[in-house]
Motif scaffolding. Structure first.
Motif, PDB file in Angstrom:
ATOM      1  N   TYR A   1       0.833  -1.207   0.000  1.00 50.58           N
ATOM      2  CA  TYR A   1       0.000   0.000   0.000  1.00 50.58           C
ATOM      3  C   TYR A   1       0.868   1.257   0.000  1.00 50.58           C
ATOM      4  O   TYR A   1       0.686   2.164  -0.810  1.00 50.58           O
ATOM      5  CB  TYR A   1      -0.907  -0.035   1.236  1.00 50.58           C
ATOM      6  CG  TYR A   1      -1.843   1.128   1.353  1.00 50.58           C
ATOM      7  CD1 TYR A   1      -3.101   1.084   0.755  1.00 50.58           C
ATOM      8  CD2 TYR A   1      -1.492   2.269   2.061  1.00 50.58           C
ATOM      9  CE1 TYR A   1      -3.976   2.146   0.864  1.00 50.58           C
ATOM     10  CE2 TYR A   1      -2.350   3.342   2.174  1.00 50.58           C
ATOM     11  CZ  TYR A   1      -3.594   3.272   1.576  1.00 50.58           C
ATOM     12  OH  TYR A   1      -4.441   4.331   1.681  1.00 50.58           O
TER      13      TYR A   1
ATOM     14  N   ILE B   1       4.016   1.515  -0.799  1.00 54.15           N
ATOM     15  CA  ILE B   1       4.780   1.637  -2.051  1.00 54.15           C
ATOM     16  C   ILE B   1       3.909   2.275  -3.118  1.00 54.15           C
ATOM     17  O   ILE B   1       4.332   3.155  -3.881  1.00 54.15           O
ATOM     18  CB  ILE B   1       5.303   0.261  -2.510  1.00 54.15           C
ATOM     19  CG1 ILE B   1       6.378  -0.246  -1.549  1.00 54.15           C
ATOM     20  CG2 ILE B   1       5.888   0.336  -3.927  1.00 54.15           C
ATOM     21  CD1 ILE B   1       6.823  -1.664  -1.827  1.00 54.15           C
TER      22      ILE B   1
ATOM     23  N   VAL C   1       1.425   4.332  -2.600  1.00 56.12           N
ATOM     24  CA  VAL C   1       1.280   5.764  -2.292  1.00 56.12           C
ATOM     25  C   VAL C   1       2.536   6.518  -2.706  1.00 56.12           C
ATOM     26  O   VAL C   1       2.464   7.619  -3.282  1.00 56.12           O
ATOM     27  CB  VAL C   1       0.989   5.941  -0.782  1.00 56.12           C
ATOM     28  CG1 VAL C   1       1.040   7.419  -0.414  1.00 56.12           C
ATOM     29  CG2 VAL C   1      -0.362   5.362  -0.429  1.00 56.12           C
ATOM     30  N   LEU C   2       3.685   5.883  -2.439  1.00 52.35           N
ATOM     31  CA  LEU C   2       4.964   6.506  -2.801  1.00 52.35           C
ATOM     32  C   LEU C   2       5.027   6.767  -4.296  1.00 52.35           C
ATOM     33  O   LEU C   2       5.405   7.869  -4.740  1.00 52.35           O
ATOM     34  CB  LEU C   2       6.104   5.572  -2.369  1.00 52.35           C
ATOM     35  CG  LEU C   2       7.521   6.053  -2.632  1.00 52.35           C
ATOM     36  CD1 LEU C   2       7.872   7.155  -1.642  1.00 52.35           C
ATOM     37  CD2 LEU C   2       8.513   4.925  -2.481  1.00 52.35           C
TER      38      LEU C   2
ATOM     39  N   LEU D   1       2.538   7.028  -6.262  1.00 53.68           N
ATOM     40  CA  LEU D   1       1.534   8.041  -6.589  1.00 53.68           C
ATOM     41  C   LEU D   1       2.059   9.454  -6.291  1.00 53.68           C
ATOM     42  O   LEU D   1       1.739  10.411  -7.014  1.00 53.68           O
ATOM     43  CB  LEU D   1       0.268   7.759  -5.765  1.00 53.68           C
ATOM     44  CG  LEU D   1      -1.038   8.336  -6.269  1.00 53.68           C
ATOM     45  CD1 LEU D   1      -1.338   7.787  -7.658  1.00 53.68           C
ATOM     46  CD2 LEU D   1      -2.161   7.963  -5.324  1.00 53.68           C
ATOM     47  N   ALA D   2       2.896   9.548  -5.258  1.00 50.41           N
ATOM     48  CA  ALA D   2       3.384  10.871  -4.852  1.00 50.41           C
ATOM     49  C   ALA D   2       4.618  11.323  -5.629  1.00 50.41           C
ATOM     50  O   ALA D   2       5.056  12.458  -5.473  1.00 50.41           O
ATOM     51  CB  ALA D   2       3.690  10.869  -3.354  1.00 50.41           C
ATOM     52  N   LEU D   3       5.195  10.452  -6.431  1.00 53.03           N
ATOM     53  CA  LEU D   3       6.434  10.806  -7.150  1.00 53.03           C
ATOM     54  C   LEU D   3       6.207  12.015  -8.062  1.00 53.03           C
ATOM     55  O   LEU D   3       5.181  12.101  -8.734  1.00 53.03           O
ATOM     56  CB  LEU D   3       6.914   9.625  -7.990  1.00 53.03           C
ATOM     57  CG  LEU D   3       7.703   8.528  -7.257  1.00 53.03           C
ATOM     58  CD1 LEU D   3       8.006   7.386  -8.219  1.00 53.03           C
ATOM     59  CD2 LEU D   3       8.986   9.076  -6.668  1.00 53.03           C
ATOM     60  N   PRO D   4       7.153  12.949  -8.087  1.00 58.81           N
ATOM     61  CA  PRO D   4       6.965  14.137  -8.931  1.00 58.81           C
ATOM     62  C   PRO D   4       7.324  13.881 -10.388  1.00 58.81           C
ATOM     63  O   PRO D   4       8.095  14.634 -10.977  1.00 58.81           O
ATOM     64  CB  PRO D   4       7.905  15.151  -8.280  1.00 58.81           C
ATOM     65  CG  PRO D   4       8.981  14.332  -7.659  1.00 58.81           C
ATOM     66  CD  PRO D   4       8.399  13.001  -7.307  1.00 58.81           C
ATOM     67  N   ILE D   5       6.837  12.787 -10.916  1.00 60.64           N
ATOM     68  CA  ILE D   5       7.116  12.472 -12.313  1.00 60.64           C
ATOM     69  C   ILE D   5       5.779  12.486 -13.054  1.00 60.64           C
ATOM     70  O   ILE D   5       4.911  11.670 -12.738  1.00 60.64           O
ATOM     71  CB  ILE D   5       7.783  11.090 -12.441  1.00 60.64           C
ATOM     72  CG1 ILE D   5       9.066  11.069 -11.594  1.00 60.64           C
ATOM     73  CG2 ILE D   5       8.085  10.745 -13.899  1.00 60.64           C
ATOM     74  CD1 ILE D   5       9.607   9.685 -11.357  1.00 60.64           C
ATOM     75  N   PRO D   6       5.607  13.333 -13.943  1.00 59.35           N
ATOM     76  CA  PRO D   6       4.288  13.449 -14.593  1.00 59.35           C
ATOM     77  C   PRO D   6       4.109  12.403 -15.689  1.00 59.35           C
ATOM     78  O   PRO D   6       3.879  12.733 -16.851  1.00 59.35           O
ATOM     79  CB  PRO D   6       4.295  14.868 -15.153  1.00 59.35           C
ATOM     80  CG  PRO D   6       5.738  15.146 -15.421  1.00 59.35           C
ATOM     81  CD  PRO D   6       6.550  14.360 -14.461  1.00 59.35           C
TER      82      PRO D   6
ATOM     83  N   ARG E   1       1.882   9.175 -16.766  1.00 54.99           N
ATOM     84  CA  ARG E   1       0.580   8.601 -16.436  1.00 54.99           C
ATOM     85  C   ARG E   1       0.670   7.098 -16.089  1.00 54.99           C
ATOM     86  O   ARG E   1       0.047   6.624 -15.141  1.00 54.99           O
ATOM     87  CB  ARG E   1      -0.344   8.810 -17.645  1.00 54.99           C
ATOM     88  CG  ARG E   1      -1.792   8.850 -17.318  1.00 54.99           C
ATOM     89  CD  ARG E   1      -2.225  10.162 -16.645  1.00 54.99           C
ATOM     90  NE  ARG E   1      -3.268   9.860 -15.679  1.00 54.99           N
ATOM     91  CZ  ARG E   1      -3.453  10.493 -14.544  1.00 54.99           C
ATOM     92  NH1 ARG E   1      -2.654  11.486 -14.190  1.00 54.99           N
ATOM     93  NH2 ARG E   1      -4.432  10.166 -13.748  1.00 54.99           N
TER      94      ARG E   1
ATOM     95  N   LYS F   1       1.861   6.452 -12.599  1.00 54.71           N
ATOM     96  CA  LYS F   1       0.841   6.778 -11.600  1.00 54.71           C
ATOM     97  C   LYS F   1      -0.208   5.670 -11.520  1.00 54.71           C
ATOM     98  O   LYS F   1      -0.691   5.291 -10.455  1.00 54.71           O
ATOM     99  CB  LYS F   1       0.151   8.100 -11.958  1.00 54.71           C
ATOM    100  CG  LYS F   1       1.068   9.267 -11.968  1.00 54.71           C
ATOM    101  CD  LYS F   1       1.361   9.709 -10.551  1.00 54.71           C
ATOM    102  CE  LYS F   1       2.678  10.455 -10.541  1.00 54.71           C
ATOM    103  NZ  LYS F   1       2.639  11.711  -9.840  1.00 54.71           N
TER     104      LYS F   1
ATOM    105  N   LEU G   1     -10.121   2.997  -7.570  1.00 58.41           N
ATOM    106  CA  LEU G   1     -10.194   4.009  -6.520  1.00 58.41           C
ATOM    107  C   LEU G   1     -10.309   5.430  -7.086  1.00 58.41           C
ATOM    108  O   LEU G   1     -10.831   6.320  -6.445  1.00 58.41           O
ATOM    109  CB  LEU G   1      -8.971   3.911  -5.609  1.00 58.41           C
ATOM    110  CG  LEU G   1      -8.872   2.569  -4.875  1.00 58.41           C
ATOM    111  CD1 LEU G   1      -7.608   2.526  -4.047  1.00 58.41           C
ATOM    112  CD2 LEU G   1     -10.069   2.355  -3.974  1.00 58.41           C
ATOM    113  N   ILE G   2      -9.751   5.660  -8.261  1.00 57.83           N
ATOM    114  CA  ILE G   2      -9.965   6.983  -8.881  1.00 57.83           C
ATOM    115  C   ILE G   2     -10.366   6.795 -10.337  1.00 57.83           C
ATOM    116  O   ILE G   2     -10.099   5.748 -10.918  1.00 57.83           O
ATOM    117  CB  ILE G   2      -8.712   7.907  -8.825  1.00 57.83           C
ATOM    118  CG1 ILE G   2      -7.503   7.195  -9.458  1.00 57.83           C
ATOM    119  CG2 ILE G   2      -8.429   8.345  -7.412  1.00 57.83           C
ATOM    120  CD1 ILE G   2      -6.369   8.159  -9.763  1.00 57.83           C
TER     121      ILE G   2
END
Lengths: 101, 455
Positions: free
Chosen positions: B15, B17, B19-20, B22-27, B29, B32, B454-455
């Motif tokens: 879980y 990992i 989130v990590l 998901l939070a990475l500043p790499i745009p 897709r 993500k 989830l999204i």
């Protein structure tokens, strides 16, 4: 019964694999918070930068959104698992004893 | 069990990992999406791990609901093993029997049947193995499945889902196997040749005394070539069948009895196999025998009475026809006649000797016509002698082996073997394949189909 002993990275002595994973989780959680901050900052920086390109701005926006979402799930993490175990322990009724062959 | 906390912690790790990522500043897709995938995986794994006891309980619950149990399944397996072992033992018996008959060249089809039954037996053993594995280790299987399932980055998700599904499906499915097999197999065939046809013939003389070592010659009705020559025992018993002959199921033999070099037609002179009757008393109406000496009478004389006195034989006869006929006295060469009288008049006899099948015999012919007896009064013959045991003649037996019956037996075993292959190997195999398919489908539901969004 599976019990594995692994050498921890921090501190002396052995610990079992469960606590190792727990430590790892805590570390990853910490890193995730840091990365969220970095991400959020970068996102806002890109979004607020004086570059008149819409695509760049949108990238910044996406970064901020993702970071906020990640922060939300990060904050919810322990709650989600608590809820799951709460629900399953409530519907976990005693089952009939298994038959003997 | 330590595996479950481990699995739960792995799920939590997954879980975070997720989130990590998901939070990475790499745009990017795709990256993500991986984060979200890991989040959902972790939640699913946590649900399954927490539901460990429920999953275990569901199996018992469904079994109780359907009314089947592992006890019944195990006893069904035992019953079927017993059937197979019985068939195998019967087959071994038949094989050794045919070997003892000297027909080893037709054993290869039986070997085929034996290999079929052995194959079915191995299938049952495999079934035992899988069933007891599921029975004993299903909770371990489930825990291992959960552990694999909650490994981060979907490393063991497919395998874990399959283990979880298998632990449930197999546990519920195995006790239902008897129902499935019984629907499709019909009746389980069983070997019916437990006891081959056996006929016992007692050969007796005119006074119902046993004839020692008689030789029975059997003919097919209307044929002149004997199909069997069988020697009896010292009590006059001749046994046909009894693992030495393969008698046809429904057959009529005409018989002759050889004794002291003579051929006699017994009454009845016909015996049947498969008529339900297994004991025959074959009476020789032309012979009176005692202790190595026999009186052979023509059919023109009828016997009033006979006295068997150990060392003396007394016979009273009447003439039924006009002709006198001959009375023959046949004895072992070793028997010494001390006196011979007809109507109390002593008589000297000229003995002629010969040998028959290793038995030394001598014979005297009394021509009644030449004795000038009164034609109406009964004739009284008395012979005193030293009795001797009649030896067993050196005759080569020819046992009856009916090829058709033999082939029947072999074909029956082969068809049983094939039926066993069908009901012991094929049907459970199909069922096992069906169970595996079901487990794979359920694994798809757990591993791929039911993904949370989830999204």
């Amino acid at each position: 019964m599976i019990t594995l002993k692994v050498l921890p990275r921090f501190g002396g002595g052995y610990m079992d694999i469960t606590s190792f994973i727990r430590n790892l989780t805590v570390q990853i959680m910490t890193i995730a918070w840091l990365i969220f901050l970095v991400s959020w900052v970068i996102g806002w920086a890109i979004k607020g930068s004086p570059i008149p390109i819409h695509r760049v701005k949108r990238t910044g926006q996406t970064l901020v959104e993702d970071a906020v979402l990640a922060a939300f799930w990060l904050a919810m993490g322990s709650t989600i698992f608590a809820i799951i175990s709460y629900i399953t322990s409530n519907i976990n009724q005693p089952m009939p004893p298994p038959p003997q062959p | 069990m330590n595996v479950l906390p481990l699995a739960l912690n792995l799920a939590i790790l997954t879980y975070f990992i997720g989130v990590l990522i998901l939070a990475l500043p790499i745009p990017y897709r795709q990256l993500k999406r991986w984060g979200i995938r890991l989040l959902s995986d972790a939640i699913m794994a946590a649900v399954l791990v927490s539901a460990y006891n429920i999953i275990l309980g569901i199996g018992d619950f469904i079994l109780n609901l359907l009314g089947y149990s592992w006890t019944g399944f195990m006893s069904w397996l035992t019953e079927r093993t017993a059937i197979l072992v019985t068939a195998l033992m019967g087959l071994t018996y038949v094989t050794s029997w045919i070997k003892s008959l000297g027909y080893s060249m037709i054993l290869s089809p039986l070997g085929l049947a034996s290999s079929y039954i052995t194959l079915a037996l191995s299938a049952i053993r495999m079934m035992y193995f899988i069933a007891s594995f599921i029975w004993n280790f299903r909770s371990e299987l489930l825990a291992l499945g959960l552990l694999l399932y909650s490994l981060p980055l979907r490393i063991g998700k497919d395998a874990g889902a399959f283990f979880i599904a298998a632990s449930l499906i197999m546990y519920v499915g195995f006790p239902l196997m008897p129902v499935f097999v019984n629907i499709f197999q019909g009746a389980t065939p069983q070997p019916t040749i437990s006891s081959p046809v056996t006929l016992t013939c007692s050969i007796i003389d005119l006074g119902n005394e046993p004839i020692p070592y008689p030789v029975l010659r059997l003919y097919k009705e209307g044929s002149e070539i004997p199909i069997g020559v069988i020697k009896g025992d010292a009590r006059g018993k001749v046994v046909l069948g009894d693992n030495l002959d393969v008698l046809p199921r429904n057959y009529t033999f005409s018989v002759e009895v050889l004794f002291m070099g003579y051929v006699f037609k017994p009454t009845p002179s016909i015996i049947r196999s498969g008529s339900g009757r297994t004991n025959y008393r074959l009476r020789l109406p032309n012979i009176i025998y005692q202790g190595g000496l026999a009186i052979l009478l023509p059919s023109s004389l009828s016997v009033v009475h006979v006295k068997y006195l150990g060392s003396r034989l007394e016979v009273t006869l009447t003439k039924s026809g006009v002709e006198g006929g001959e009375v023959r006295i046949v004895k072992l060469a070793s028997v010494r006649v001390t006196s011979l009288s007809i109507n109390n008049a002593s008589l000297q006899c000229s003995w002629s000797s010969w040998s028959w099948k290793g038995v030394q015999l001598s014979e005297c012919v009394l021509s009644l016509g030449s004795l000038e007896l009164d034609s109406t009064s009964p004739i009284f013959i008395s012979i005193s002698y030293t009795p001797r045991e009649y030896p067993s003649p050196n005759i080569e037996e020819r046992r009856i082996v009916c090829y058709e019956s033999l082939v029947d037996i072999i074909m029956q075993y082969i068809s049983i073997g094939i039926a066993y292959i069908y009901s012991f190997l094929f049907l459970p195999g199909v069922y096992l394949a069906a169970l595996t398919t079901m487990a794979a489908s359920l694994a798809r539901v757990l591993g791929g189909g039911a993904r949370l969004r989830l999204i």
